[in-house]
Design a protein around this motif. Structure first.
Motif, PDB file in Angstrom:
ATOM      1  N   PHE A 115       0.802  -1.147  -0.027  1.00  0.00           N
ATOM      2  CA  PHE A 115       0.117  -0.084  -0.053  1.00  0.00           C
ATOM      3  C   PHE A 115       0.824   1.183   0.055  1.00  0.00           C
ATOM      4  CE2 PHE A 115      -3.374   2.771   1.242  1.00  0.00           C
ATOM      5  CZ  PHE A 115      -4.434   2.384   0.514  1.00  0.00           C
ATOM      6  N   SER A 116       2.133   1.253   0.658  1.00  0.00           N
ATOM      7  CA  SER A 116       3.090   2.361   0.728  1.00  0.00           C
ATOM      8  C   SER A 116       3.217   2.727  -0.773  1.00  0.00           C
ATOM      9  CB  SER A 116       4.078   1.900   1.801  1.00  0.00           C
ATOM     10  OG  SER A 116       5.297   2.790   1.289  1.00  0.00           O
ATOM     11  N   ARG A 117       3.597   1.708  -1.477  1.00  0.00           N
ATOM     12  CA  ARG A 117       4.095   2.083  -2.729  1.00  0.00           C
ATOM     13  C   ARG A 117       3.120   2.831  -3.644  1.00  0.00           C
ATOM     14  NH1 ARG A 117       6.868  -2.769  -2.298  1.00  0.00           N
ATOM     15  NH2 ARG A 117       5.374  -4.020  -3.458  1.00  0.00           N
ATOM     16  N   VAL A 118       1.815   2.351  -3.364  1.00  0.00           N
ATOM     17  CA  VAL A 118       0.857   2.718  -4.188  1.00  0.00           C
ATOM     18  C   VAL A 118       0.544   4.327  -3.845  1.00  0.00           C
ATOM     19  CG1 VAL A 118      -1.881   2.696  -4.435  1.00  0.00           C
ATOM     20  CG2 VAL A 118      -0.555   0.846  -4.313  1.00  0.00           C
ATOM     21  N   ILE A 119       0.600   4.679  -2.237  1.00  0.00           N
ATOM     22  CA  ILE A 119       0.511   5.927  -1.736  1.00  0.00           C
ATOM     23  C   ILE A 119       1.650   7.021  -2.446  1.00  0.00           C
ATOM     24  CG2 ILE A 119       1.201   7.289   0.077  1.00  0.00           C
ATOM     25  CD1 ILE A 119      -0.431   5.227   1.960  1.00  0.00           C
ATOM     26  N   GLN A 120       2.753   6.450  -2.938  1.00  0.00           N
ATOM     27  CA  GLN A 120       3.728   7.310  -3.425  1.00  0.00           C
ATOM     28  C   GLN A 120       3.121   8.171  -4.571  1.00  0.00           C
ATOM     29  OE1 GLN A 120       7.511   4.937  -3.365  1.00  0.00           O
ATOM     30  NE2 GLN A 120       7.057   4.897  -1.255  1.00  0.00           N
ATOM     31  N   ASP A 121       2.401   7.490  -5.565  1.00  0.00           N
ATOM     32  CA  ASP A 121       1.971   8.375  -6.644  1.00  0.00           C
ATOM     33  C   ASP A 121       0.447   8.417  -6.596  1.00  0.00           C
ATOM     34  OD1 ASP A 121       2.816   6.083  -9.429  1.00  0.00           O
ATOM     35  OD2 ASP A 121       1.371   5.832  -7.525  1.00  0.00           O
ATOM     36  N   ARG A 122      -0.048   8.190  -5.799  1.00  0.00           N
ATOM     37  CA  ARG A 122      -1.571   8.169  -5.731  1.00  0.00           C
ATOM     38  C   ARG A 122      -1.967   9.133  -4.540  1.00  0.00           C
ATOM     39  NH1 ARG A 122      -4.345   8.430 -10.037  1.00  0.00           N
ATOM     40  NH2 ARG A 122      -3.195   7.459 -11.477  1.00  0.00           N
ATOM     41  N   PRO A 123      -2.065  10.070  -4.344  1.00  0.00           N
ATOM     42  CA  PRO A 123      -2.453  10.923  -3.165  1.00  0.00           C
ATOM     43  C   PRO A 123      -4.016  10.462  -2.831  1.00  0.00           C
ATOM     44  CG  PRO A 123      -2.520  12.445  -5.117  1.00  0.00           C
ATOM     45  CD  PRO A 123      -1.876  11.359  -5.369  1.00  0.00           C
ATOM     46  N   GLU A 124      -4.875   9.987  -3.849  1.00  0.00           N
ATOM     47  CA  GLU A 124      -6.141   9.521  -3.293  1.00  0.00           C
ATOM     48  C   GLU A 124      -6.101   8.101  -2.344  1.00  0.00           C
ATOM     49  OE1 GLU A 124      -4.886   9.906  -6.492  1.00  0.00           O
ATOM     50  OE2 GLU A 124      -6.488  10.805  -7.563  1.00  0.00           O
ATOM     51  N   ALA A 125      -5.095   7.512  -2.613  1.00  0.00           N
ATOM     52  CA  ALA A 125      -4.915   6.179  -1.523  1.00  0.00           C
ATOM     53  C   ALA A 125      -4.584   6.807  -0.328  1.00  0.00           C
ATOM     54  CB  ALA A 125      -3.864   5.340  -2.124  1.00  0.00           C
ATOM     55  N   GLU A 126      -3.799   7.728  -0.238  1.00  0.00           N
ATOM     56  CA  GLU A 126      -3.326   8.353   0.981  1.00  0.00           C
ATOM     57  C   GLU A 126      -4.524   8.973   1.758  1.00  0.00           C
ATOM     58  OE1 GLU A 126       0.135  10.681   1.198  1.00  0.00           O
ATOM     59  OE2 GLU A 126       0.307  10.403   3.312  1.00  0.00           O
ATOM     60  N   LEU A 127      -5.293   9.547   0.752  1.00  0.00           N
ATOM     61  CA  LEU A 127      -6.841  10.409   1.467  1.00  0.00           C
ATOM     62  C   LEU A 127      -7.469   9.427   2.174  1.00  0.00           C
ATOM     63  CD1 LEU A 127      -8.551  12.812   1.501  1.00  0.00           C
ATOM     64  CD2 LEU A 127      -9.121  12.654  -0.896  1.00  0.00           C
ATOM     65  N   PHE A 128      -7.572   8.329   1.281  1.00  0.00           N
ATOM     66  CA  PHE A 128      -8.658   7.267   2.140  1.00  0.00           C
ATOM     67  C   PHE A 128      -8.190   6.713   3.310  1.00  0.00           C
ATOM     68  CE2 PHE A 128      -8.853   2.506   2.620  1.00  0.00           C
ATOM     69  CZ  PHE A 128     -10.273   2.601   2.761  1.00  0.00           C
ATOM     70  N   LEU A 129      -6.958   6.662   3.558  1.00  0.00           N
ATOM     71  CA  LEU A 129      -6.301   6.373   4.866  1.00  0.00           C
ATOM     72  C   LEU A 129      -6.559   7.353   5.818  1.00  0.00           C
ATOM     73  CD1 LEU A 129      -2.601   4.994   4.766  1.00  0.00           C
ATOM     74  CD2 LEU A 129      -4.639   3.399   5.027  1.00  0.00           C
TER      75      LEU A 129
END
Lengths: 221, 221
Positions: A115-129
Motif C-alpha cells: 500500500f505504501s508504494r501505491v500511496i507514493q504516486d496516488r494521493p487518493e490512496a493516502e487520502l482514503f487512509l
C-alpha cells in the motif's frame, strides 16, 4: 480473485484510478485471514499489519489503562475497512490501539509495504487512509465525550439504544461486557440496569438485557 | 500579496501543484483577521469559517460539557494551520469544537467555499485537511488517555500538592525524579507538567517546578 477485486472496488474509492499493475500488486499480495473470536490481532508493539477489509465478523478497537481498565473506542463491521493496523503508513498518527476480533472474523489484508508504494504516486490512496482514520477519530471523540461528560445512566441508555437499533430487543451481553464497552465499572452498570428494570425499560436475565420500552429508552439518550 | 503567497507556499504542501488560477483564487479570497485575546472565533453552530493560517498568536481548541466544564484539546501556534474551523469540508468529521484566541492573534483565512472548489480536482488539498486533522486527533487521543483515562494528571497533581503543603511553592525536583516518585514514565510527567504550565497552574524551569495557582492544583487532586 474476481470476488476479491469486487471487494476492493467497493471498499477503496480510488480503486478505479489505479494503474492495472497497481491493482494486480494489491490483488496478488493480499491475503485472507481468519481470526477466531477472541483473537487480539494487533498490538502497538507488533508493528504494521496493513489494511484490513472485513468480509464478515466484527473487530473491536480499544485502549487499556495501566490498571487494566479497557475502553472500547469503536467497532468495525463486515464490509468496512480497518486502517488502524496500518498506522505506520500515517506519520501524522502517533497514537496506538489494540484490536480484537469479537466475533469469528474473516478479513482480507493488504500488506502495508504494498500500500505504501501505491500511496507514493496516488494521493487518493493516502487520502482514503486519513479520511477513514478521521471518521474513526470522530467516533472516538464522541465516545470520550460520553465518558468524560455524561452521566452513567445516559451512557448505558445510549449504548443499549445503539445495540437495540442494530440488533433488536435482546442484547446478549453481561454487565461486565457493557461496562467495558462504555468505559465504566460493572457495579455502576448493574446499578443503572436495575434502575432501568424498575422503570420497566428493560428486563434482566443472566448474560442478557431485553429492551421492553424503547420509547422510554430513547428518551434517556 | 507576495508575503501571503510565501505563507501559503510554506503552509500548504500542495501549493506548488495548483494551477495558477487556483492559486490566485485562494490569494484573492483570503482575508487577514485580527482576533483580540479572549475572542471565541468558532462555535459548532456558527458553521464553516474556513482554513486559518496563523501569522502570530495562539488558538486553543476545546470542548465544553453540559455542566460547563472545559477540556482543552490542543493549541495552534504561529505558522501552523487550523483546519477545525473548516470541518464542514471534511464530511468524515462530525465532532465539533470551540476555538478561542488565547493571545492576540493574526490569521489569514481561506474561505471554505474557495477551498472546496480546489479540493474537487486536487486530492492533495483534501489530503492536507485530513492529515492535519488526524495529527490533531492523535494529540487529542494522547491527552485524553493520559489526563483523563490513566489519571496521570491526578497523580502528578496529588504529588505536587503534597510537596507544596510540605515545603512551599518551589519544588526542586526533576521530571525524572517526580516520575519515579509516582511510578510513571518521565515522558508522561513532562507532558503533564507542560499541560499544567499551559493552564497556568505551575511554571517550569530546570530541575524545578513552581506552583503558581494552588487552588487550580488542589482542584485536580
Amino acid at each position: 480473485m474476481e470476488e476479491r477485486e469486487a471487494l476492493f472496488a467497493e471498499a477503496f474509492p480510488f480503486w478505479k484510478d489505479l494503474a492495472p499493475q497497481q491493482q494486480s500488486a494489491i490483488l496478488e499480495s493480499s491475503v485472507e485471514i481468519f481470526y477466531p473470536k477472541g483473537t487480539v490481532l494487533h498490538r502497538a508493539e507488533q508493528g504494521c499489519k496493513g489494511i484490513l477489509l472485513l468480509c464478515s465478523g466484527q473487530l473491536r478497537t480499544y485502549i487499556v489503562s495501566e490498571e487494566g481498565r479497557e475502553v472500547t473506542l469503536y467497532r468495525v463491521h463486515g464490509g468496512e475497512a480497518c486502517v488502524m493496523a496500518a498506522s505506520c503508513l500515517m506519520d501524522a498518527i502517533v497514537f496506538d490501539v489494540l484490536i480484537e476480533a469479537i466475533e469469528d472474523t474473516r478479513a482480507i489484508t493488504v500488506p502495508a509495504a504494498v500500500f505504501s508504494r501505491v500511496i507514493q504516486d496516488r494521493p487518493e490512496a493516502e487520502l482514503f487512509l486519513y479520511k477513514t482514520a478521521s471518521e474513526r477519530f470522530s467516533d472516538i471523540m464522541w465516545t470520550m465525550q460520553q465518558i468524560l461528560f455524561m452521566g452513567a445512566d445516559r451512557r448505558v441508555a445510549i449504548f443499549l439504544w445503539d445495540e437495540y437499533t442494530r440488533g433488536g430487543a435482546v442484547i446478549a451481553l453481561t454487565h461486565d461486557e457493557i461496562a467495558r464497552y462504555i468505559g465504566s465499572a460493572r457495579e455502576v452498570v448493574t446499578k443503572v440496569l436495575k434502575y432501568f428494570a424498575q422503570e420497566g425499560i428493560v428486563s434482566l436475565s443472566r448474560g442478557r438485557v431485553t429492551v421492553l420500552d424503547k420509547e422510554k429508552l430513547r428518551a434517556l439518550t
